[in-house]
Design a protein around this motif. Structure first.
Motif, mmCIF file in Angstrom:
data_model
loop_
_atom_site.group_PDB
_atom_site.id
_atom_site.type_symbol
_atom_site.label_atom_id
_atom_site.label_comp_id
_atom_site.label_asym_id
_atom_site.label_seq_id
_atom_site.Cartn_x
_atom_site.Cartn_y
_atom_site.Cartn_z
ATOM 1 N N VAL A 85 38.495 57.744 4.900
ATOM 2 C CA VAL A 85 37.166 58.269 5.239
ATOM 3 C C VAL A 85 36.116 57.379 4.583
ATOM 4 O O VAL A 85 36.206 57.070 3.405
ATOM 5 C CB VAL A 85 36.981 59.725 4.747
ATOM 6 C CG1 VAL A 85 35.574 60.227 5.064
ATOM 7 C CG2 VAL A 85 38.023 60.631 5.365
ATOM 8 N N GLU A 86 35.158 56.954 5.384
ATOM 9 C CA GLU A 86 34.056 56.145 4.848
ATOM 10 C C GLU A 86 33.080 57.044 4.077
ATOM 11 O O GLU A 86 32.684 58.085 4.596
ATOM 12 C CB GLU A 86 33.290 55.484 5.999
ATOM 13 C CG GLU A 86 33.941 54.246 6.555
ATOM 14 C CD GLU A 86 33.969 53.113 5.527
ATOM 15 O OE1 GLU A 86 32.891 52.746 5.020
ATOM 16 O OE2 GLU A 86 35.084 52.634 5.239
ATOM 17 N N PRO A 87 32.667 56.657 2.887
ATOM 18 C CA PRO A 87 31.664 57.472 2.185
ATOM 19 C C PRO A 87 30.336 57.484 2.939
ATOM 20 O O PRO A 87 29.942 56.472 3.521
ATOM 21 C CB PRO A 87 31.512 56.782 0.830
ATOM 22 C CG PRO A 87 32.040 55.404 1.012
ATOM 23 C CD PRO A 87 33.049 55.469 2.108
ATOM 24 N N LEU A 88 29.679 58.635 2.954
ATOM 25 C CA LEU A 88 28.396 58.740 3.656
ATOM 26 C C LEU A 88 27.268 58.652 2.620
ATOM 27 O O LEU A 88 27.095 59.556 1.808
ATOM 28 C CB LEU A 88 28.348 60.062 4.413
ATOM 29 C CG LEU A 88 27.227 60.272 5.436
ATOM 30 C CD1 LEU A 88 27.595 61.402 6.385
ATOM 31 C CD2 LEU A 88 25.907 60.549 4.804
ATOM 32 N N ALA A 89 26.513 57.571 2.668
ATOM 33 C CA ALA A 89 25.439 57.388 1.701
ATOM 34 C C ALA A 89 24.082 57.670 2.330
ATOM 35 O O ALA A 89 23.176 58.172 1.681
ATOM 36 C CB ALA A 89 25.465 55.974 1.143
ATOM 37 N N ASN A 90 23.957 57.329 3.589
ATOM 38 C CA ASN A 90 22.667 57.485 4.257
ATOM 39 C C ASN A 90 22.859 58.218 5.569
ATOM 40 O O ASN A 90 23.502 57.723 6.479
ATOM 41 C CB ASN A 90 22.052 56.094 4.493
ATOM 42 C CG ASN A 90 20.781 56.179 5.306
ATOM 43 O OD1 ASN A 90 20.125 57.220 5.348
ATOM 44 N ND2 ASN A 90 20.436 55.089 5.964
ATOM 45 N N ILE A 91 22.284 59.418 5.645
ATOM 46 C CA ILE A 91 22.487 60.266 6.807
ATOM 47 C C ILE A 91 21.611 59.831 7.978
ATOM 48 O O ILE A 91 21.850 60.173 9.121
ATOM 49 C CB ILE A 91 22.193 61.740 6.426
ATOM 50 C CG1 ILE A 91 22.809 62.704 7.428
ATOM 51 C CG2 ILE A 91 20.723 61.993 6.244
ATOM 52 C CD1 ILE A 91 24.281 62.851 7.286
ATOM 53 N N SER A 92 20.592 59.060 7.664
ATOM 54 C CA SER A 92 19.640 58.631 8.677
ATOM 55 C C SER A 92 20.381 57.943 9.823
ATOM 56 O O SER A 92 21.160 57.026 9.598
ATOM 57 C CB SER A 92 18.638 57.680 8.033
ATOM 58 O OG SER A 92 17.749 57.229 8.992
ATOM 59 N N SER A 93 20.103 58.395 11.032
ATOM 60 C CA SER A 93 20.901 57.890 12.155
ATOM 61 C C SER A 93 20.510 56.465 12.533
ATOM 62 O O SER A 93 21.290 55.732 13.131
ATOM 63 C CB SER A 93 20.755 58.822 13.361
ATOM 64 O OG SER A 93 19.467 59.365 13.396
ATOM 65 N N LEU B 293 37.384 69.622 -4.682
ATOM 66 C CA LEU B 293 37.261 68.555 -3.680
ATOM 67 C C LEU B 293 38.546 67.739 -3.593
ATOM 68 O O LEU B 293 38.821 67.108 -2.573
ATOM 69 C CB LEU B 293 36.082 67.632 -3.999
ATOM 70 C CG LEU B 293 34.685 68.231 -3.917
ATOM 71 C CD1 LEU B 293 33.632 67.150 -4.073
ATOM 72 C CD2 LEU B 293 34.479 68.960 -2.590
ATOM 73 N N THR C 148 40.876 62.460 1.776
ATOM 74 C CA THR C 148 39.784 61.582 2.212
ATOM 75 C C THR C 148 40.260 60.137 2.382
ATOM 76 O O THR C 148 39.453 59.206 2.384
ATOM 77 C CB THR C 148 38.609 61.609 1.210
ATOM 78 O OG1 THR C 148 39.117 61.377 -0.091
ATOM 79 C CG2 THR C 148 37.864 62.929 1.245
ATOM 80 N N LEU D 251 18.514 50.965 8.552
ATOM 81 C CA LEU D 251 17.281 50.762 7.809
ATOM 82 C C LEU D 251 16.515 49.579 8.389
ATOM 83 O O LEU D 251 17.069 48.517 8.628
ATOM 84 C CB LEU D 251 17.589 50.530 6.332
ATOM 85 C CG LEU D 251 18.138 51.764 5.611
ATOM 86 C CD1 LEU D 251 18.398 51.458 4.149
ATOM 87 C CD2 LEU D 251 17.200 52.947 5.733
ATOM 88 N N PRO D 252 15.231 49.778 8.624
ATOM 89 C CA PRO D 252 14.431 48.737 9.274
ATOM 90 C C PRO D 252 14.069 47.608 8.299
ATOM 91 O O PRO D 252 14.051 47.813 7.087
ATOM 92 C CB PRO D 252 13.166 49.489 9.681
ATOM 93 C CG PRO D 252 13.046 50.599 8.688
ATOM 94 C CD PRO D 252 14.430 50.959 8.281
#
Lengths: 95, 474
Positions: free
Chosen positions: A49-57, A41, A46, A60-61
């Motif tokens: 590049v922002e780290p991707l922690a939550n793939i949910s588009s 890696l 990178t 969070l509600p």
């Protein structure tokens, strides 16, 4: 070789998993080869590049902070290997 | 007697040509006949008969009334114990029902049992289970084959005709790869389409429930039954769930299909590339346009996954401490010793390996070099897909780098085992939906799967394309 026996025992202690000497030896070999393999890696640039922690588009509600009665203590305790009245029982912690 | 589809069995039931009780008897007999395959961790005839009485009372408009479903033993079920394939959850009786299984119960389905899996879904051959290997029902005499994993029991249950559908979970390929090995349809929807409530957690940013079935239409029926928002899982999505089965449409005119050059790997058999080629040609014949695309960071997906998934697992599996549920080691003198021995005796080798890797990559001084780095590469992998989907409607690839291999073949070298997921992991990291359908066979007569990947929440697109391709082998 990234890990030595001392490091692996230290990690095992952190993870609260006791390893036999043979197990530690085995895991040392496997983990070193896995860690060498993931080293690739570092070829990837990178910067910025922002780290991707939550793939949910969706973001969070939020919800109302309301108490809900969903578990009874009987249910919570039902699967415990050792219990007394309304408590989980564990080995003595304080002398 | 073999039922071919959910709709066929539903019609027979509605026309009173078969009763719920007879369905139960049929599948109980089938399961008893195939006990040697070790597909189920939990199977109890009485539990099935209890359900019969409840299901009989339901109206016929229940979408899955009387349909026999097998449940991966990672889903918490109130009426059946749940083990996650681990000794540490031996004798665990959940006091609640998972979101997905509750939805299936609500539609009238009949749970025939809980299926075997790799321990905590960590594996690619259903050979890390505390309850022994599952044998692929397609094995020839004398050479037991792996069913793939981690949802190997669920894929095998459909392949052996022990149910009409089953639930699975897919973290890096655990639905699609076993579907390919067992010659059945397997769909992993978009991350967040189904609630993770009540599924024993492995890697929460990747875990996603899905289904196995005998055909694409059944997969679409089952998927619309289990999808939906749930406030108990903050990552579950609020998108409206389409009626996938009613919208089924094999028309591919004008669709653009991406073929990623990075999925042509050294050492992949000609047979797999041939199946891929055949599927490309077929899609083209059906009116789709082929576009060569590049997903530049594909090669980094596996190492990224094997940092992120163990990291999340090490955190998720901290809850198994011998206090609240499951197994506790005997004869301990202190609390710490109880934790250490419980986890040492309760977890199997692969789970320990991943917990330790995860603990290491999250530990002080290594977090940035491993975990943060992997999250950044994950972003690049996800971006590759988002960019590519501006130019194509979906992507076609092989599902797995081989057909089902003999049991125990790949056990010694973890990295070799991890390579099973080379074609499935990138989509998991990007959170996009994927479906695997059987598409041809190798020279030994074993099924090979192809995979269709779509845009976030665009399950319909890949279901439709799979529906079109499926007709080539009818």
């Amino acid at each position: 070789m990234k890990l030595d026996t001392n490091t692996i025992n230290k990690i095992a202690k952190l993870a609260r998993i006791r390893l036999s000497e043979d197990e530690a030896k085995d895991l040392l070999k496997d983990m070193n080869s896995i860690l060498d393999w993931v080293e690739q890696l570092n070829e990837v640039n990178t910067d910025s590049v922002e780290p991707l922690a939550n793939i949910s588009s969706s973001t969070l509600p939020q919800r109302k902070d309301e108490a809900k009665d969903i578990n009874s203590s009987d249910e919570i305790l039902k699967n415990s290997p050792d219990k007394l009245e309304d408590y989980f029982v564990v080995p003595k912690v304080v002398e | 007697m073999e039922f071919k589809s959910i709709n066929q069995l539903k019609s027979l039931l509605e026309e009173n040509k078969i009763s719920v009780k007879e369905i139960a008897e049929t599948y109980i007999r089938k399961i008893n006949e195939k006990k040697d395959l070790n597909i189920f961790i939990y199977f109890d005839e009485d539990k099935i008969n209890e359900q019969v009485k409840e299901i009989e009372k339901l109206p016929n408009n229940k979408k899955l009334k009387g349909i026999p479903i097998a449940v991966k033993d990672l889903f918490c079920t109130k009426k059946m114990p749940t083990t996650a394939g681990s000794k540490i959850l031996e004798n665990f009786h959940p006091t609640y029902e998972s979101f997905v299984t509750q939805k299936l119960i609500n539609e009238g389905s009949m749970f025939v049992g809980k299926t075997n899996l790799d321990e905590f879904a960590m594996g690619s051959a259903t050979n890390t289970s505390y309850f022994g290997n599952t044998i692929n029902p397609l094995s020839k005499k004398g050479v037991p084959l792996a069913p793939g994993g981690s949802s190997g029991g669920s894929a095998a249950a459909v392949a052996a005709d022990l149910c009409l559908g089953s639930t699975g979970t897919d973290t890096g390929g655990s639905i699609r790869q076993p579907a390919s090995f067992c010659g059945v349809v397997g769909i992993k929807p978009t991350y967040g389409l189904c609630s993770r409530w009540g599924i024993a957690a492995f890697a929460s940013s990747l875990d996603q429930a899905g289904v196995f079935s005998k055909n694409v239409k059944d997969a679409s029926i089952l998927l619309e039954a289990i999808a939906g928002h749930d406030e108990r899982d903050s990552t579950s999505s609020k998108v409206e769930i389409p009626n996938y089965s009613q919208n089924l449409n094999p028309d591919l005119n004008g669709k653009i299909i991406g073929i990623p050059k990075e999925y042509t790997l050294d050492g992949i058999s000609d047979e797999i590339n041939m199946v891929w080629e055949n599927a490309i040609n077929s899609l083209e014949k059906k009116g789709a346009k082929i576009k060569n695309i590049s997903l530049a960071h594909t090669k980094y997906a596996l190492p990224t996954y094997y940092i992120i998934a163990p990291a999340e697992a090490s955190s998720n599996l901290a809850r198994y401490d011998g206090v609240k549920y499951g197994f506790r080691s005997k004869d301990v003198n202190s609390l710490d010793e109880m934790y250490e021995l419980t986890r040492s005796e309760g977890f199997g080798k692969e789970v320990k390996r991943r917990i330790l890797i995860g603990t290491y990559v999250l530990s002080a001084g290594y977090y940035d070099a491993y975990y943060l780095k992997a999250q950044k590469v994950r972003k690049l992998i996800a971006n590759d897909f988002i960019e590519t989907f501006k130019e194509c409607d979906f992507i076609l690839t092989p599902t797995a780098p081989s057909a089902a291999f003999p049991l125990n073949e790949k056990q010694d070298d973890p990295i070799k085992m991890y390579l099973n997921d080379v074609f499935t992991v990138p989509a998991s990291l990007a959170g996009i939906p994927g479906i695997s359908i059987p598409y041809g066979k190798d020279k030994n007569g074993l099924p090979l799967g192809i995979q269709l990947l779509g845009k976030h929440f665009n399950e319909q697109e890949i279901i439709n394309a799979a529906f079109a391709l499926e007709k080539d082998y009818e």
